[in-house]
Structures are given as structure tokens and as C-alpha cells.
Design an enzyme around this catalytic site. Structure first.
Site, PDB file in Angstrom:
ATOM      1  N   HIS A 191       0.847  -1.203   0.000  1.00 41.73           N
ATOM      2  CA  HIS A 191       0.000   0.000   0.000  1.00 41.73           C
ATOM      3  C   HIS A 191       0.874   1.241   0.000  1.00 41.73           C
ATOM      4  CE1 HIS A 191       0.798  -1.002   4.227  1.00 41.73           C
ATOM      5  NE2 HIS A 191       0.769   0.299   4.451  1.00 41.73           N
ATOM      6  N   HIS A 224       0.956   5.437   0.908  1.00 39.41           N
ATOM      7  CA  HIS A 224       0.349   6.499   1.701  1.00 39.41           C
ATOM      8  C   HIS A 224       0.382   7.798   0.890  1.00 39.41           C
ATOM      9  CE1 HIS A 224       0.707   4.401   5.721  1.00 39.41           C
ATOM     10  NE2 HIS A 224       1.582   3.698   5.024  1.00 39.41           N
TER      11      HIS A 224
HETATM   12  P1  5GP Z   1       2.020   0.747   7.292  1.00 41.66           P
HETATM   13  O1  5GP Z   1       2.618   1.121   8.613  1.00 41.66           O
HETATM   14  O2  5GP Z   1       1.837  -0.743   7.164  1.00 41.66           O
HETATM   15  O3  5GP Z   1       2.710   1.366   6.130  1.00 41.66           O
HETATM   16  O4  5GP Z   1       0.601   1.421   7.290  1.00 41.66           O
HETATM   17  C1  5GP Z   1      -0.579   0.770   7.597  1.00 41.66           C
HETATM   18  C2  5GP Z   1      -1.623   1.844   7.755  1.00 41.66           C
HETATM   19  O5  5GP Z   1      -2.876   1.226   7.728  1.00 41.66           O
HETATM   20  C3  5GP Z   1      -1.518   2.600   9.083  1.00 41.66           C
HETATM   21  O6  5GP Z   1      -1.328   3.979   8.811  1.00 41.66           O
HETATM   22  C4  5GP Z   1      -2.847   2.321   9.774  1.00 41.66           C
HETATM   23  O7  5GP Z   1      -3.380   3.437  10.440  1.00 41.66           O
HETATM   24  C5  5GP Z   1      -3.728   1.874   8.628  1.00 41.66           C
HETATM   25  N1  5GP Z   1      -4.730   0.889   8.985  1.00 41.66           N
HETATM   26  C6  5GP Z   1      -4.539  -0.263   9.674  1.00 41.66           C
HETATM   27  N2  5GP Z   1      -5.687  -0.948   9.802  1.00 41.66           N
HETATM   28  C7  5GP Z   1      -6.634  -0.210   9.178  1.00 41.66           C
HETATM   29  C8  5GP Z   1      -8.032  -0.387   8.963  1.00 41.66           C
HETATM   30  O8  5GP Z   1      -8.645  -1.372   9.384  1.00 41.66           O
HETATM   31  N3  5GP Z   1      -8.679   0.570   8.273  1.00 41.66           N
HETATM   32  C9  5GP Z   1      -8.033   1.678   7.793  1.00 41.66           C
HETATM   33  N4  5GP Z   1      -8.782   2.559   7.126  1.00 41.66           N
HETATM   34  N5  5GP Z   1      -6.721   1.881   7.962  1.00 41.66           N
HETATM   35  C10 5GP Z   1      -6.031   0.958   8.659  1.00 41.66           C
END
Ligand code: 5GP
Ligand code: ZN
Length: 136
Positions: A99, A101
Site C-alpha cells: 500500500h 500512503h
Molecule cells: P504501514 O505502517 O503498514 O505502512 O501502514 C498501515 C496503515 O494502515 C496505518 O497507517 C494504519 O493506520 C492503517 N490501517 C490499519 N488498519 C486499518 C483499517 O482497518 N482501516 C483503515 N482505514 N486503515 C487501517
């Protein structure tokens, strides 16, 4: 993929604040935003991160980011945005489904720390050479 929270969101088993969807990509608001409008652009086809995502899917994600980011910026009255991707746990990747951001930014919002790192004498050349060797 089972036990993948983003696959569950893609399959509508878990709700999300969707802002955009096409055949390959889903974009929705991050539940814990770094800034209002913080959006996740997620490929529907499961991969872990940049190391195993296929080129076509990656291109679809980048295309969606290009279309969405300026509109998100405008919608939240931001004046800039960061695009980011965490890869592997050490980088902060918490969800093991690729994913991106999109983080809207404003002047002096204080979100990022200034870059404080410094290379030791000769270190920048050494690291450059190590990376170029890996590319061979
Ligand atoms: P990472 O740290 O893996 O790059 O980012 C994962 C992101 O996913 C985090 O910013 C977190 O807030 C978001 N996230 C995790 N679980 C959920 C969810 O169930 N729904 C949404 N909308 N965002 C999520
Ligand atoms: Zn998944």
C-alpha cells in the site's frame, strides 16, 4: 489472502471510508491519519510490498496516486503531499499488503523531522559503491 486486513477491506468484509475504486485499485482513508485526508492506495491483488508486486499492478497504483493526490490536497486545503510506502517491519510496515500512503501537507505542519543524518569521511562513496554492486 486469509488473515490480511486489507484483503478483507477489499472484499468488503471490513468497512472503510472509500474514496476511489477501479478494477485493480482501492483507495480509502487511513483510520489513524498523519494528517486529515491521509489516504491509502491499495492494489486489490495481494502482494506483500514492492519486492513482490507485479509491474502492472504497481503501475496501476502509481496512476491512481497521480490522479488522486492533487485532488485530495485540494479537498483538505493542503498545499503539498508526501507519497510513501513502508517495506518490511523494520521500516514501519505494519500491514503486510502492499500500500501507498498519500499524506496531505501544509506549510510548517511539523510532520516530518528535519534530516539530521551525516556521513563520515568517505562513507558516502563507500555506500554508493555497495549499492551499485548490488545493481550489477
Ligand atoms: P504501514 O505502517 O503498514 O505502512 O501502514 C498501515 C496503515 O494502515 C496505518 O497507517 C494504519 O493506520 C492503517 N490501517 C490499519 N488498519 C486499518 C483499517 O482497518 N482501516 C483503515 N482505514 N486503515 C487501517
Ligand atoms: Zn492482502
Amino acid at each position: 489472502m486469509e488473515d490480511c486486513i486489507f484483503c478483507k477491506i477489499i472484499e468488503s468484509k471490513i468497512p472503510c471510508s472509500k474514496i476511489y475504486e477501479n478494477e485493480q485499485v482501492l483507495a480509502f482513508l487511513d483510520i489513524n491519519p498523519a494528517a486529515p485526508g491521509h489516504t491509502l492506495v491499495v492494489p486489490k491483488k495481494h502482494s506483500m510490498n514492492i519486492t513482490d508486486i507485479d509491474f502492472n499492478t504497481l503501475g496501476q497504483c502509481i496512476g491512481a496516486i497521480k490522479n488522486l493526490a492533487p485532488k485530495i490536497m485540494k479537498a483538505v486545503n493542503a498545499t503539498g503531499f508526501n507519497i510513501g510506502m513502508n517495506n518490511f517491519k523494520s521500516s514501519g510496515q505494519a500491514v503486510m499488503h502492499s500500500h501507498f500512503h498519500i499524506i496531505p501537507r501544509k506549510e510548517n505542519d511539523g510532520l516530518m523531522l528535519p534530516r539530521q543524518g551525516k556521513y563520515k569521511e568517505g562513507e558516502i562513496e563507500e555506500i554508493k559503491n555497495k549499492i551499485i554492486k548490488e545493481l550489477d
